[in-house]
Design a protein around this motif. Structure first.
Motif, mmCIF file in Angstrom:
data_model
loop_
_atom_site.group_PDB
_atom_site.id
_atom_site.type_symbol
_atom_site.label_atom_id
_atom_site.label_comp_id
_atom_site.label_asym_id
_atom_site.label_seq_id
_atom_site.Cartn_x
_atom_site.Cartn_y
_atom_site.Cartn_z
ATOM 1 N N ASN A 22 44.866 26.298 -80.590
ATOM 2 C CA ASN A 22 44.732 27.565 -81.299
ATOM 3 C C ASN A 22 45.840 28.506 -80.854
ATOM 4 N N PRO A 45 40.873 20.089 -87.257
ATOM 5 C CA PRO A 45 40.584 21.248 -86.387
ATOM 6 C C PRO A 45 41.683 21.515 -85.371
ATOM 7 N N HIS A 91 32.284 23.726 -92.004
ATOM 8 C CA HIS A 91 32.900 23.078 -90.843
ATOM 9 C C HIS A 91 34.162 22.323 -91.258
ATOM 10 N N ARG A 92 34.880 22.908 -92.217
ATOM 11 C CA ARG A 92 36.161 22.394 -92.701
ATOM 12 C C ARG A 92 36.037 21.063 -93.445
ATOM 13 N N ARG A 123 41.939 27.451 -85.300
ATOM 14 C CA ARG A 123 41.065 26.282 -85.310
ATOM 15 C C ARG A 123 40.679 25.890 -83.884
ATOM 16 N N SER A 124 39.894 24.850 -83.744
ATOM 17 C CA SER A 124 39.270 24.538 -82.459
ATOM 18 C C SER A 124 40.264 24.079 -81.393
ATOM 19 N N PHE A 125 41.333 23.411 -81.790
ATOM 20 C CA PHE A 125 42.280 22.853 -80.832
ATOM 21 C C PHE A 125 43.678 23.401 -81.097
#
Length: 337
Positions: free
Chosen positions: A170, A161, A96-97, A166-168
């Motif tokens: 992207n 992230p 999870h980074r 990545r989650s945000f």
């Protein structure tokens, strides 16, 4: 004379916690013996009888075993040390980074080969300054100066992230180039202070052994165990807890080695890094690192000579070791093509 030796042992219990975490508990011990201590073989025992010379013995007191000599230094296998520690460690491998390794040590390290007023770890062979009382080496048995009682160290990396993949945010483009792909890292140190020893000037010698003219150092009497009463920056130690050895006592001071704990340290080092790809064949890595990023003041150990009250226990200088000094920063740019 024989080489110093040590026996070491440890017991570790380790457990996997999920797919990414490992927790470890260890007991670590070490017993060292035949450590080097320099003694003056011509020293006489402490007593209430004044030290004196005569025409027949112009160099030393007639009670000295070798009256034609002043000093006879000899380094002997007379010392010992004992180390015991509890170590806790958790490792989180990259998931999870996030990656981190955190460890805590509770340690007790005692030795009698440091000398009377130690200011650093004793070397393997400690030639030179003789101990004040060769007839009572056990009086120098105390906390080793450099071993911290509590020490916590955290090192870690976290990939924010944000950005492409990545989650945000992207997405590519300028937003990814500016905000995406950043990586934060830290080395955080929290520890208690070094062990210090009270001292006193040569004029306070009440042992009647003439050791101050032979290079030895003296400790005062400890008249209280309340070493930290009214603690402040200008009075880190309680001066009233110590006093000179009474006149005519015929002995050395009873204050022990390493009975004072100096100021600890809290230092957070922080870094940020990002990789850019201007072209297919070019890679640019930007890094910024800051030691003691909060600029927290960590004080150097204060003076501990009780007959200099103006400096005794006064925190007057910053610490410079272990990246715990003033905040410093650097920027770096690496281009690969």
């Amino acid at each position: 004379y024989r080489d110093p030796q040590a026996n070491q042992w440890n017991l570790t219990v380790e457990r996997q916690l999920g797919n990414s975490d490992t927790f470890r508990v260890s007991y670590v011990g070490m017993n060292s013996y035949r450590l080097s201590i320099t003694e003056d073989l011509n020293q006489i025992p402490a007593s209430t009888t004044p030290y004196q010379t005569t025409p027949a013995s112009p160099y030393v007191d007639p009670r000295a075993p070798y009256r034609n000599w002043f000093t006879l230094y000899s380094t002997l296998n007379a010392g010992k040390a004992n180390y015991d520690a509890l170590e806790l460690e958790e490792t989180h491998k990259m998931a999870h980074r996030l990656y981190f390794d955190a460890n805590y040590t509770l340690a007790k390290n005692l030795a009698d080969n440091q000398g009377d007023i130690p200011a650093a770890f004793a070397g393997e062979v400690n030639y030179g300054i003789p101990v004040a009382d060769r007839f009572r080496i056990a009086g120098d048995y105390g906390n080793v100066e450099g071993t911290r009682r509590h020490r916590f160290l955290l090192s870690g990396i976290y990939q924010l992230p944000v950005g492409q993949g990545r989650s945000f945010l992207n997405a590519g483009g300028w937003r990814n180039a500016l905000l995406g792909g950043w990586e934060m890292n830290t080395v955080t140190l929290l520890e208690t202070g070094p062990w210090l020893t009270p001292s006193i000037g040569d004029s306070a010698d009440q042992s009647n052994t003439n050791v101050v003219n032979r290079g030895a150092y003296l400790r005062p009497d400890a008249v209280s165990t309340n070493f930290y009463a009214g603690q402040s920056r200008t009075h880190y130690f309680n001066l009233a807890a110590f006093s000179p050895t009474p006149a005519g006592a015929g002995r050395f001071g009873n204050a022990g080695v390493g009975i004072l704990q100096g100021p600890g340290a809290a230092a957070i080092s922080l870094g940020a890094a990002k990789v850019f790809h201007p072209t297919e064949r070019m890679r640019v890595r930007f890094e910024s690192t800051f030691t003691n990023v909060l600029n927290h003041t960590n004080f150097a150990p204060p003076a501990t000579q009780i007959d200099v009250p103006g400096t005794f226990g006064v925190l007057s200088a910053p610490q410079t070791a272990e990246n715990a000094g003033n905040r410093t920063g650097q920027l770096a740019l690496r281009i690969e093509f």
